[in-house]
Scaffold this motif. Structure first.
Motif, PDB file in Angstrom:
ATOM      1  N   MET A   1       0.844  -1.189   0.000  1.00 53.33           N
ATOM      2  CA  MET A   1       0.000   0.000   0.000  1.00 53.33           C
ATOM      3  C   MET A   1       0.880   1.240   0.000  1.00 53.33           C
ATOM      4  N   ARG A   2       0.517   2.268  -0.765  1.00 56.56           N
ATOM      5  CA  ARG A   2       1.307   3.478  -0.849  1.00 56.56           C
ATOM      6  C   ARG A   2       0.525   4.626  -0.234  1.00 56.56           C
ATOM      7  N   LEU A   3       1.145   5.342   0.658  1.00 61.14           N
ATOM      8  CA  LEU A   3       0.525   6.518   1.270  1.00 61.14           C
ATOM      9  C   LEU A   3       1.010   7.750   0.540  1.00 61.14           C
ATOM     10  N   SER A   4       0.108   8.472  -0.109  1.00 61.45           N
ATOM     11  CA  SER A   4       0.496   9.665  -0.850  1.00 61.45           C
ATOM     12  C   SER A   4      -0.279  10.853  -0.344  1.00 61.45           C
ATOM     13  N   ALA A   5       0.215  12.030  -0.696  1.00 64.29           N
ATOM     14  CA  ALA A   5      -0.492  13.245  -0.304  1.00 64.29           C
ATOM     15  C   ALA A   5      -1.896  13.259  -0.883  1.00 64.29           C
ATOM     16  N   LEU A   6      -2.045  12.794  -2.121  1.00 66.62           N
ATOM     17  CA  LEU A   6      -3.367  12.825  -2.740  1.00 66.62           C
ATOM     18  C   LEU A   6      -4.308  11.826  -2.093  1.00 66.62           C
ATOM     19  N   ILE A  96      -7.437   6.152   9.825  1.00 69.25           N
ATOM     20  CA  ILE A  96      -7.620   6.702  11.163  1.00 69.25           C
ATOM     21  C   ILE A  96      -6.500   7.693  11.451  1.00 69.25           C
ATOM     22  N   ILE A  97      -6.877   8.871  11.906  1.00 68.12           N
ATOM     23  CA  ILE A  97      -5.924   9.852  12.416  1.00 68.12           C
ATOM     24  C   ILE A  97      -6.235  10.041  13.890  1.00 68.12           C
ATOM     25  N   ASP A  98      -5.254   9.775  14.726  1.00 67.37           N
ATOM     26  CA  ASP A  98      -5.424   9.906  16.173  1.00 67.37           C
ATOM     27  C   ASP A  98      -4.205  10.647  16.706  1.00 67.37           C
ATOM     28  N   GLY A  99      -4.357  11.955  16.902  1.00 69.11           N
ATOM     29  CA  GLY A  99      -3.211  12.761  17.298  1.00 69.11           C
ATOM     30  C   GLY A  99      -2.181  12.805  16.187  1.00 69.11           C
ATOM     31  N   ASP A 100      -0.956  12.360  16.474  1.00 75.27           N
ATOM     32  CA  ASP A 100       0.117  12.375  15.483  1.00 75.27           C
ATOM     33  C   ASP A 100       0.271  11.037  14.765  1.00 75.27           C
ATOM     34  N   LYS A 101      -0.631  10.105  14.993  1.00 75.98           N
ATOM     35  CA  LYS A 101      -0.524   8.789  14.356  1.00 75.98           C
ATOM     36  C   LYS A 101      -1.570   8.644  13.270  1.00 75.98           C
ATOM     37  N   ASP A 106      -6.424  -1.798   4.041  1.00 79.31           N
ATOM     38  CA  ASP A 106      -7.491  -2.491   3.330  1.00 79.31           C
ATOM     39  C   ASP A 106      -7.085  -3.955   3.220  1.00 79.31           C
ATOM     40  N   SER A 107      -7.708  -4.682   2.307  1.00 79.24           N
ATOM     41  CA  SER A 107      -7.424  -6.107   2.202  1.00 79.24           C
ATOM     42  C   SER A 107      -6.005  -6.399   1.739  1.00 79.24           C
ATOM     43  N   ASN A 108      -5.326  -5.387   1.190  1.00 82.27           N
ATOM     44  CA  ASN A 108      -3.958  -5.584   0.706  1.00 82.27           C
ATOM     45  C   ASN A 108      -2.899  -5.339   1.774  1.00 82.27           C
ATOM     46  N   GLY A 109      -3.306  -4.827   2.928  1.00 82.87           N
ATOM     47  CA  GLY A 109      -2.324  -4.580   3.974  1.00 82.87           C
ATOM     48  C   GLY A 109      -2.620  -3.316   4.751  1.00 82.87           C
ATOM     49  N   LYS A 110      -1.728  -3.001   5.668  1.00 83.93           N
ATOM     50  CA  LYS A 110      -1.887  -1.850   6.544  1.00 83.93           C
ATOM     51  C   LYS A 110      -0.597  -1.046   6.576  1.00 83.93           C
ATOM     52  N   GLN A 111      -0.738   0.237   6.889  1.00 85.74           N
ATOM     53  CA  GLN A 111       0.428   1.102   7.008  1.00 85.74           C
ATOM     54  C   GLN A 111       0.191   2.088   8.136  1.00 85.74           C
ATOM     55  N   GLU A 112       1.261   2.416   8.844  1.00 88.60           N
ATOM     56  CA  GLU A 112       1.185   3.371   9.937  1.00 88.60           C
ATOM     57  C   GLU A 112       2.246   4.430   9.726  1.00 88.60           C
ATOM     58  N   LEU A 113       1.905   5.677  10.038  1.00 88.84           N
ATOM     59  CA  LEU A 113       2.821   6.788   9.824  1.00 88.84           C
ATOM     60  C   LEU A 113       2.808   7.695  11.040  1.00 88.84           C
ATOM     61  N   ASP A 114       3.997   8.074  11.504  1.00 88.48           N
ATOM     62  CA  ASP A 114       4.138   9.053  12.577  1.00 88.48           C
ATOM     63  C   ASP A 114       4.196  10.433  11.935  1.00 88.48           C
ATOM     64  N   LEU A 115       3.125  11.212  12.095  1.00 85.06           N
ATOM     65  CA  LEU A 115       3.067  12.531  11.462  1.00 85.06           C
ATOM     66  C   LEU A 115       4.112  13.480  12.031  1.00 85.06           C
ATOM     67  N   VAL A 120       5.494  16.807   5.577  1.00 86.43           N
ATOM     68  CA  VAL A 120       4.634  16.969   4.400  1.00 86.43           C
ATOM     69  C   VAL A 120       3.277  16.329   4.650  1.00 86.43           C
ATOM     70  N   ALA A 121       3.289  15.065   5.107  1.00 93.67           N
ATOM     71  CA  ALA A 121       2.021  14.400   5.402  1.00 93.67           C
ATOM     72  C   ALA A 121       1.275  15.143   6.504  1.00 93.67           C
ATOM     73  N   ARG A 122       2.003  15.649   7.491  1.00 93.03           N
ATOM     74  CA  ARG A 122       1.345  16.357   8.585  1.00 93.03           C
ATOM     75  C   ARG A 122       0.628  17.604   8.084  1.00 93.03           C
ATOM     76  N   MET A 123       1.213  18.315   7.122  1.00 94.53           N
ATOM     77  CA  MET A 123       0.570  19.518   6.610  1.00 94.53           C
ATOM     78  C   MET A 123      -0.756  19.176   5.956  1.00 94.53           C
ATOM     79  N   PHE A 124      -0.796  18.092   5.165  1.00 95.65           N
ATOM     80  CA  PHE A 124      -2.053  17.697   4.535  1.00 95.65           C
ATOM     81  C   PHE A 124      -3.091  17.294   5.585  1.00 95.65           C
ATOM     82  N   VAL A 125      -2.669  16.511   6.551  1.00 98.11           N
ATOM     83  CA  VAL A 125      -3.602  16.095   7.600  1.00 98.11           C
ATOM     84  C   VAL A 125      -4.076  17.306   8.392  1.00 98.11           C
ATOM     85  N   ASP A 126      -3.143  18.179   8.777  1.00 94.79           N
ATOM     86  CA  ASP A 126      -3.504  19.343   9.580  1.00 94.79           C
ATOM     87  C   ASP A 126      -4.508  20.236   8.869  1.00 94.79           C
TER      88      ASP A 126
END
Length: 222
Positions: A1-6, A96-101, A106-115, A120-126
């Protein structure tokens, strides 16, 4: 799974309705927003809402496809920084966004990111969390914002990104509603692709029980 800004932008094709003080939400949710209502007044009402639930239907229009990609599901927000987007159709997925996490899967897997370690990811989430939380100063740091009235007590908020790399990827976001209810959101990307999301069954006075919070803000299988 790829996590992108879009993927973060699509996630939120933001459905977010926020409202008035908790003591008067039931009555205020049907009240009109006057033409002279300022951005500060509207976001102040958003700020005081205790929580959000809504169903969404997202249509993502890509230049390479003849028909839009349609996704349906639910969105949940608990201030100040807890957001869950659960897609039910056509494929089950969870973000799921919970604080900085940030967690997504999905069925293909999971990914976790520390914002906290990914600005860059934090700016989009924020940008989306600050909209839901009614954070005017935070939003104005990221966006140029224009609020204008529409017919039948409606309003429109246009947000144009100020900061890179968002300003290179996203042309603008447009949120529309009437009274204190957000009904739709459009995200226009710089490459011509765009996403239209409508929201139904919007509850801006949602108070989640501890048991509900434990279920909603947990990845499937945990």
């Amino acid at each position: 799974m790829r996590l992108s800004a879009l993927s973060l932008v699509a996630l939120l094709a933001l459905s977010h309705a926020r409202a008035a003080p908790a003591a008067s939400l039931a009555k205020a949710s049907a009240a009109p927003v006057a033409a002279e209502t300022s951005l500060e007044e509207l976001l102040g009402r958003f700020r005081r809402a205790p929580g959000l639930f809504a169903r969404f239907t997202e249509e993502k229009h890509l230049a390479m496809l003849d028909a839009p990609i349609v996704t349906k599901g639910t969105i949940h927000f608990v201030p100040p920084r807890r957001l869950a987007r659960r897609a039910e159709f056509p494929i089950a997925s969870t973000l799921i966004i919970d604080g900085d996490k940030l967690q997504m899967g999905d069925s293909n897997g999971k990914q976790e990111l520390d914002l906290g370690t990914n600005p860059v990811a934090r700016m989009f989430v924020d940008s989306f969390v600050k909209l839901l939380a009614g954070d005017k100063a935070g939003l104005e740091r990221i966006f140029k914002i224009q609020l204008s009235p529409r017919p039948k007590d409606g309003w429109q908020m246009v947000l144009v990104p100020r900061l890179p790399p968002m300003d290179k990827l996203i042309k603008d976001l447009t949120v529309r509603g009437e009274g204190l209810m957000v009904r739709e959101l459009d995200v226009r990307e710089s490459n011509g692709d765009w996403t239209h999301t409508t929201f139904t069954e919007v509850d801006v006075n949602r108070r989640y029980t501890p048991a509900e919070l434990g279920q909603i803000f947990r990845m499937p299988g945990q």
